[in-house]
Design a protein around this motif. Structure first.
Motif, short mmCIF file in Angstrom:
data_model
loop_
_atom_site.label_atom_id
_atom_site.label_comp_id
_atom_site.label_asym_id
_atom_site.label_seq_id
_atom_site.Cartn_x
_atom_site.Cartn_y
_atom_site.Cartn_z
N GLY A 59 19.82 6.66 2.78
CA GLY A 59 20.79 5.55 2.77
C GLY A 59 20.09 4.71 3.79
O GLY A 59 19.38 4.85 4.90
N GLY A 60 20.44 3.30 3.66
CA GLY A 60 20.22 2.32 4.52
C GLY A 60 18.62 2.10 4.99
O GLY A 60 18.24 1.97 3.97
N ALA A 61 18.44 1.98 5.94
CA ALA A 61 17.01 1.55 6.26
C ALA A 61 16.07 3.04 6.04
O ALA A 61 14.99 2.54 5.47
N GLU A 62 16.70 4.01 6.24
CA GLU A 62 15.77 5.27 5.46
C GLU A 62 15.59 5.07 3.93
O GLU A 62 14.56 5.40 3.46
N GLY A 63 16.56 4.66 3.23
CA GLY A 63 16.31 4.47 1.66
C GLY A 63 15.60 3.25 1.38
O GLY A 63 14.56 3.49 0.65
N ASP A 64 15.38 2.48 2.34
CA ASP A 64 14.48 1.35 2.15
C ASP A 64 13.08 1.74 2.22
O ASP A 64 12.02 1.36 1.53
N GLU A 65 12.84 2.47 3.33
CA GLU A 65 11.54 3.00 3.58
C GLU A 65 11.17 4.11 2.45
O GLU A 65 10.06 4.05 1.94
N ALA A 66 12.25 4.92 1.85
CA ALA A 66 11.80 5.60 0.92
C ALA A 66 11.37 4.97 -0.34
O ALA A 66 10.58 5.51 -1.06
N LEU A 67 12.00 3.96 -0.54
CA LEU A 67 11.81 3.12 -1.70
C LEU A 67 10.45 2.40 -1.51
O LEU A 67 9.69 2.45 -2.69
N ALA A 68 10.23 1.99 -0.44
CA ALA A 68 8.81 1.09 -0.33
C ALA A 68 7.59 2.23 -0.32
O ALA A 68 6.55 1.89 -1.11
N SER A 69 8.02 3.37 0.15
CA SER A 69 6.88 4.37 0.02
C SER A 69 6.53 4.69 -1.37
O SER A 69 5.52 4.99 -2.02
N ALA A 70 7.74 5.01 -2.30
CA ALA A 70 7.53 5.21 -3.59
C ALA A 70 6.89 4.24 -4.60
O ALA A 70 6.00 4.27 -5.15
N VAL A 71 7.00 2.83 -4.04
CA VAL A 71 6.53 1.83 -4.96
C VAL A 71 5.12 1.97 -4.56
O VAL A 71 4.32 1.75 -5.28
N ALA A 72 4.98 1.89 -3.24
CA ALA A 72 3.31 2.06 -2.95
C ALA A 72 2.77 3.00 -3.48
O ALA A 72 1.60 3.32 -3.96
N LEU A 73 3.25 4.26 -3.74
CA LEU A 73 2.63 5.46 -4.22
C LEU A 73 2.45 5.20 -5.77
O LEU A 73 1.30 5.57 -6.22
N VAL A 74 3.31 4.60 -6.29
CA VAL A 74 3.06 4.34 -7.87
C VAL A 74 1.97 3.31 -8.05
O VAL A 74 1.08 3.21 -8.83
N GLU A 75 2.12 2.39 -7.12
CA GLU A 75 1.04 1.12 -7.30
C GLU A 75 -0.43 1.86 -6.85
O GLU A 75 -1.29 1.39 -7.30
N ALA A 76 -0.54 2.71 -6.08
CA ALA A 76 -1.78 3.29 -5.73
C ALA A 76 -2.16 4.11 -6.56
O ALA A 76 -3.84 4.06 -6.94
N THR A 77 -1.31 5.00 -7.33
CA THR A 77 -1.69 5.50 -8.53
C THR A 77 -2.29 4.50 -9.70
O THR A 77 -3.43 4.89 -10.29
N ALA A 78 -1.65 3.60 -9.96
CA ALA A 78 -2.24 2.65 -10.82
C ALA A 78 -3.51 1.98 -10.61
O ALA A 78 -4.40 2.13 -11.41
N ARG A 79 -3.85 2.03 -9.32
CA ARG A 79 -5.19 1.46 -8.73
C ARG A 79 -6.28 2.29 -9.04
O ARG A 79 -7.38 2.05 -9.43
N ARG A 80 -5.85 3.58 -8.67
CA ARG A 80 -6.85 4.85 -8.73
C ARG A 80 -7.25 4.99 -10.22
O ARG A 80 -8.32 5.29 -10.58
N CYS A 81 -6.37 4.73 -11.37
CA CYS A 81 -6.47 4.89 -12.60
C CYS A 81 -7.01 3.67 -13.21
O CYS A 81 -7.31 3.71 -14.42
N ASP A 82 -7.19 2.53 -12.41
CA ASP A 82 -7.70 1.25 -13.06
C ASP A 82 -6.63 0.87 -14.12
O ASP A 82 -7.16 0.27 -15.07
N LEU A 83 -5.52 0.74 -13.80
CA LEU A 83 -4.51 0.41 -14.73
C LEU A 83 -3.77 -0.92 -14.20
O LEU A 83 -3.30 -1.15 -13.19
#
Length: 115
Positions: free
Chosen positions: A91-115
């Protein structure tokens, strides 16, 4: 944590790209990357929903199911983040950090796969 739209957008975009790939691309490691992402997102959601429990690992349902597994795991995590009470690990700031981390993980996977 109130709005997980950025995660939902990133996950849905990646899942749509995975669905459009031919078998030849999926079999060259893209499906494995997608499954690894789905498993990680699933574990993160379970840690929020069931703190202290051992997370269950998402099974390998085959290369043609990986897009749906990414979508389901991402939506589960978004839902868990949105309803996590403040101070409960996501919740709160921890949730914002968890959200940002998850988005970064998804985007990094897309880049690794050239998608």
């Amino acid at each position: 944590m109130d709005d997980a739209t950025s995660l939902l957008t990133a996950v849905d975009r990646l899942a749509d790209r995975l669905r459009s790939l031919p078998q030849s691309r999926l079999s060259r490691g893209v499906a494995a990357e997608g499954l690894a992402l789905a498993r990680e997102l699933s574990v993160r959601a379970q840690r929020i929903d069931e703190p202290g429990s051992s997370p269950r690992i998402m099974p390998d349902a085959g290369m043609f199911a990986v897009a749906d597994q990414v979508a389901v795991a991402g939506h589960d995590l978004a839902h868990a983040l949105e309803r996590a009470p403040r101070g409960a690990g996501a919740g709160g700031a921890e949730g914002d950090e968890a959200l940002a981390s998850a988005v970064a993980l998804v985007e990094a996977t897309a880049r690794r796969c050239d998608l």
